[in-house]
Design a protein around this motif. Sequence first.
Motif, mmCIF file in Angstrom:
data_model
loop_
_atom_site.group_PDB
_atom_site.id
_atom_site.type_symbol
_atom_site.label_atom_id
_atom_site.label_comp_id
_atom_site.label_asym_id
_atom_site.label_seq_id
_atom_site.Cartn_x
_atom_site.Cartn_y
_atom_site.Cartn_z
ATOM 1 N N VAL A 84 0.856 -1.195 0.000
ATOM 2 C CA VAL A 84 0.000 0.000 0.000
ATOM 3 C C VAL A 84 0.887 1.238 0.000
ATOM 4 N N SER A 86 0.781 5.553 0.512
ATOM 5 C CA SER A 86 -0.043 6.616 1.062
ATOM 6 C C SER A 86 0.253 7.906 0.314
ATOM 7 N N TYR A 153 -6.761 10.333 7.973
ATOM 8 C CA TYR A 153 -7.337 9.068 7.473
ATOM 9 C C TYR A 153 -8.354 8.526 8.478
ATOM 10 N N VAL A 268 -3.489 -0.799 -3.627
ATOM 11 C CA VAL A 268 -4.230 0.180 -2.818
ATOM 12 C C VAL A 268 -3.382 1.426 -2.575
ATOM 13 N N ASN A 270 -3.727 4.841 -0.228
ATOM 14 C CA ASN A 270 -4.475 5.504 0.846
ATOM 15 C C ASN A 270 -4.390 7.017 0.687
ATOM 16 N N ARG A 279 -9.457 5.475 0.312
ATOM 17 C CA ARG A 279 -8.489 4.695 -0.453
ATOM 18 C C ARG A 279 -9.051 4.322 -1.820
#
Length: 386
Positions: A84, A86, A153, A268, A270, A279
């Motif tokens: 993932v 960010s 988040y 993914v 975020n 996301r």
Amino acid sequence: MFDFLVVGAGFAGSVIAERLASQRGATVLVIDKRNHVGGNAYDRYDEAGILIHQYGPHIFHTNSARIFEYLSQFTAWRSYEHRVLSHVDERLLPIPINRTTLNELYDLNLSTEEAVERFLKGRAEPIEHVRTAEDVVLSQVGRDLYEKFFRGYTLKQWGLPPSQLDKSVTARVPVRTNTDDRYFNDTHQMMPAGGYTRMFERMLRHKGIKVMLQTQLRDIQDVIPFRHMIYTGAIDEFFDYRYGKLPYRSLHFEHVTLPQEWRQPVAVVNYPQDEPYTRVTEYKHLTGQSNAQTSVTFEYPADSGDPYYPVPRPENQERYKAYERLANATPNVTFIGRLATYRYYNMDQVVGQALAAFKRITERSAAPEPRVGDYAVEQAQALRRA
Ligand code: FAD
Ligand code: UDP
């Protein structure tokens, strides 16, 4: 007369139905109010032919060889390690925070685990009793990283600041001093090769199991006779909200197909800062499919809608405990799953819980007393006692 009525065809319901039918020769009716099996893990092919997850990205991971082997009876697997990124300050940085995250964000050149430990130690806030989701992060990485990666988040995801959520929420995300950029630490990390729905269909394909979709518990409860109920829906709903509603966080999913091969470098991304969504998932990374187009899902957290996440905080736990006492005093109904036990469980934990419940039910019904009796009669007796 069915031996068991299972309410909900997600992991909890499907696993226990499969065990009861295949190991005990029981007759099982599985109902679900949705028009498909699989619960929140349901996946389907969209118009572009890409396998998407209707209810957000589901990545299987577990440390339990037993749970992995159990599911392996119903699916082959595709090796997949989840990564993932960010989106922070216009850059895509690894989350969980690791050495690469720090070097890229702060333009550093930390080259050893010790150097990262020293760096984080210099920023971490001393917190004597770590109680909240905020404490967990502040005590590990300090305020700046907390603000950038976690505060926004979490506010979006839960509608609450981390200071008002249990520490277990952010403790799900580790902090790393090395360059390991996998999202999970577990020994088994993979995706069902043919998808989750196919796996559920195999689990439920047994002569002792009948599945009825688009069927609510209240539609059949008094019509179809059964001896014992396994309930995997929301526990407050089962008891007509007697002690008030338990808060569940919901999500709205926006599924789109884009006329380009790829949208993002990992499955993914975020968004902890300004965007309204938390996301974005791009499925071809999960499935390994090749396609000139790509399908993605934007997740928008919401207060109303289907219940997806129990909200871990002390007052909710207290209310759940009151419902749990009712559940314990309800004869011939077993409550399992994320919604019925109000636990922020991953898929493997729900499988483990269902296998344990199967064992309990089996042991109980093997004992001469108390006998698993007729549901309707026992309910009536319980009501009279109350
Ligand atoms: P559910 O899947 O919710 O199934 C319950 C079923 O009961 C539903 O289908 C519902 O329609 C039905 N039902 C409820 N009430 C009634 C009623 N009265 N009558 C008839 N039917 C009823 N876990 C992981 O391990 N890895 C992940 O990557 C992951 N990602 C996730 C992402 C999102 C967005 C969400 C929301 C969850 C994620 N999870 C993940 C958690 C995972 O979805 C759950 O652990 C698991 O699906 C729970 O299974 P369950 O059977 O308890 O509940
Ligand atoms: N979290 C966060 N920033 C992130 C990832 C997670 O603040 O980039 C917090 C957030 O509160 C989230 C929790 O950590 O709800 C757990 O994250 P996880 O990825 O396990 O959430 P899930 O996949 O269950 O939605």
